[in-house]
Design an enzyme around this catalytic site. Sequence first.
Site, short mmCIF file in Angstrom:
data_model
loop_
_atom_site.label_atom_id
_atom_site.label_comp_id
_atom_site.label_asym_id
_atom_site.label_seq_id
_atom_site.Cartn_x
_atom_site.Cartn_y
_atom_site.Cartn_z
N ASN A 1 0.80 -1.22 0.00
CA ASN A 1 0.00 0.00 0.00
C ASN A 1 0.83 1.27 0.00
OD1 ASN A 1 -2.63 1.23 0.15
ND2 ASN A 1 -2.14 1.82 2.25
N LYS B 1 12.90 -20.31 -30.81
CA LYS B 1 12.40 -19.16 -31.56
C LYS B 1 11.90 -19.63 -32.91
CE LYS B 1 14.15 -16.32 -28.38
NZ LYS B 1 13.37 -15.42 -27.53
N LYS C 1 9.31 -17.31 -30.88
CA LYS C 1 8.66 -17.66 -29.62
C LYS C 1 7.19 -17.99 -29.79
CE LYS C 1 9.66 -13.76 -27.52
NZ LYS C 1 9.65 -12.74 -26.44
N LYS D 1 14.03 -24.47 -24.07
CA LYS D 1 13.10 -23.73 -23.21
C LYS D 1 11.92 -23.19 -24.00
CE LYS D 1 12.97 -19.31 -20.70
NZ LYS D 1 12.14 -18.63 -21.71
N ASP E 1 9.45 -20.16 -24.45
CA ASP E 1 9.51 -18.75 -24.10
C ASP E 1 8.43 -18.44 -23.08
OD1 ASP E 1 10.38 -16.02 -24.26
OD2 ASP E 1 11.00 -16.42 -26.31
N GLU E 2 8.58 -17.31 -22.41
CA GLU E 2 7.70 -17.02 -21.28
C GLU E 2 6.24 -16.87 -21.68
OE1 GLU E 2 9.38 -13.10 -22.80
OE2 GLU E 2 10.15 -15.11 -22.36
N HIS F 1 10.98 -18.08 -14.94
CA HIS F 1 11.20 -16.90 -15.77
C HIS F 1 10.67 -15.68 -15.02
CE1 HIS F 1 11.20 -14.08 -19.12
NE2 HIS F 1 11.97 -14.94 -19.77
N ARG F 2 11.35 -14.54 -15.21
CA ARG F 2 10.99 -13.33 -14.46
C ARG F 2 10.23 -12.31 -15.31
NH1 ARG F 2 16.61 -9.84 -13.69
NH2 ARG F 2 17.33 -9.96 -15.85
N HIS G 1 16.07 -16.52 -14.23
CA HIS G 1 16.77 -15.60 -15.11
C HIS G 1 17.33 -14.44 -14.29
CE1 HIS G 1 15.34 -17.13 -19.15
NE2 HIS G 1 14.74 -17.91 -18.26
N SER H 1 20.62 -15.05 -19.94
CA SER H 1 19.87 -15.22 -21.18
C SER H 1 19.51 -13.85 -21.74
CB SER H 1 18.60 -16.05 -20.92
OG SER H 1 17.82 -16.17 -22.09
#
Length: 475
Positions: free
Chosen positions: A123, A175, A177, A201, A203-204, A294-295, A327, A379
């Site tokens: 808050n 890719k 992606k 991997k 992709d996100e 993944h971030r 990541h 990455s």
Amino acid sequence: MSPQTETKASVGFKAGVKDYKLTYHTPDYQTKDTDILAAFRVTPQPGVPPEEAGAAVAAESSTGTWTTVWTDGLTSLDRYKGRCYHIEPVAGEENQFIAYVAYPLDLFEEGSVTNMFTSIVGNVFGFKALRALRLEDLRIPTSYSKTFQGPPHGIQVERDKLNKYGRPLLGCTIKPKLGLSAKNYGRAVYECLRGGLDFTKDDENVNSQPFMRWRDRFVFCAEAIYKAQAETGEIKGHYLNATAGTCEEMIKRAVFARELGVPIVMHDYLTGGFTANTSLAHYCRDNGLLLHIHRAMHAVIDRQKNHGIHFRVLAKALRMSGGDHIHAGTVVGKLEGEREITLGFVDLLRDDYIEKDRSRGIYFTQDWVSLPGVLPVASGGIHVWHMPALTEIFGDDSVLQFGGGTLGHPWGNAPGAVANRVALEACVQARNEGRDLAREGNEIIREAAKWSPELAAACEVWKEIKFEFPAMDTL
């Protein structure tokens, strides 16, 4: 008003508004080992003293509100309130201060990153008395960290599962992606894995779209993993993204991955949320799955220097919530990441005990006790010429992930994977022989390229590619 109400309201209660600093600025306070400590970068509005701004942060993120309330008398504020115990100016910045706040442990639910963040940052960031506010660091006491499971497995258990030691792990994001069919996607996975990578991997933003539903992708990727394992004799994996619109659907996808026998799944922990992430981490621990994190969305929160939450805090939160990889930037690639800051939170992810070191942005000594470590993933915009620097910066306990740096190879995906594996093995061997990767890196890559045509072709393609922009977030 009844006589009873009048009596309660009149004893020790005075209605109205008073300065936060009268209650919440306590410079004589001695912090306890059980306190959660926070370092906030505070930019007060003009005319607001730093003591009042720091006290306002402590109040609004703990027991305070904008006015005195009579129910304060029904509890012990001294036991539960946050305390701004120290304020210091930020060197080189006008009207910016670091406010240190201590929170009693009883303010937080055990094992809940969600509750911790709801209290500390939920808050107060919209508070009008502050022009800007950034959470720079947290000290998590051992008494609180022990209430978390943490990573499903951790660094050593992962190495034992994969039977891979003495070098960084290699990955690749498939890719494009978005837009591939499940079968073509699986084909790309197979080519990269048989070429020498340890992981590929999702992709996100690959979840379950009309062009490739999740179940089809999981099946074709599992087929690719098993075929590559049979051909190479190495354990392989693909980060199957289990992120979904509901926790129930997320767990259903993780269950299917386990039934396929694959070693690892993936989650977007910020967009998915900490509650979902912790639930998935518990499932992965119970069922032998590694968890890649993944971030996605992190830069919305952490990129501005004076407002938001620093990634070192998000990294600590992930270690508590649970993940085996995350990541963490590259220092040398296309995404934001200043070297000393990055190395600071990489240590916070991997090590058991990290000393306070303001030169790397670490405000507090952090003792994780027995909480497993997390592998940092480099990455974003990296290629074979970066391999010596990445090996030197991140060391063995890391994942180096080349998406375009694998799939962009002029001869195809498998040769791209070969180029990266040869470059990595050459760098590790050179380091083990005592050579200086920072100084001799380009020479090491050129020597390896003489006997690897795949690496030579990659070196030629990416010899001029650089991403040299100043980092936004510096010490």
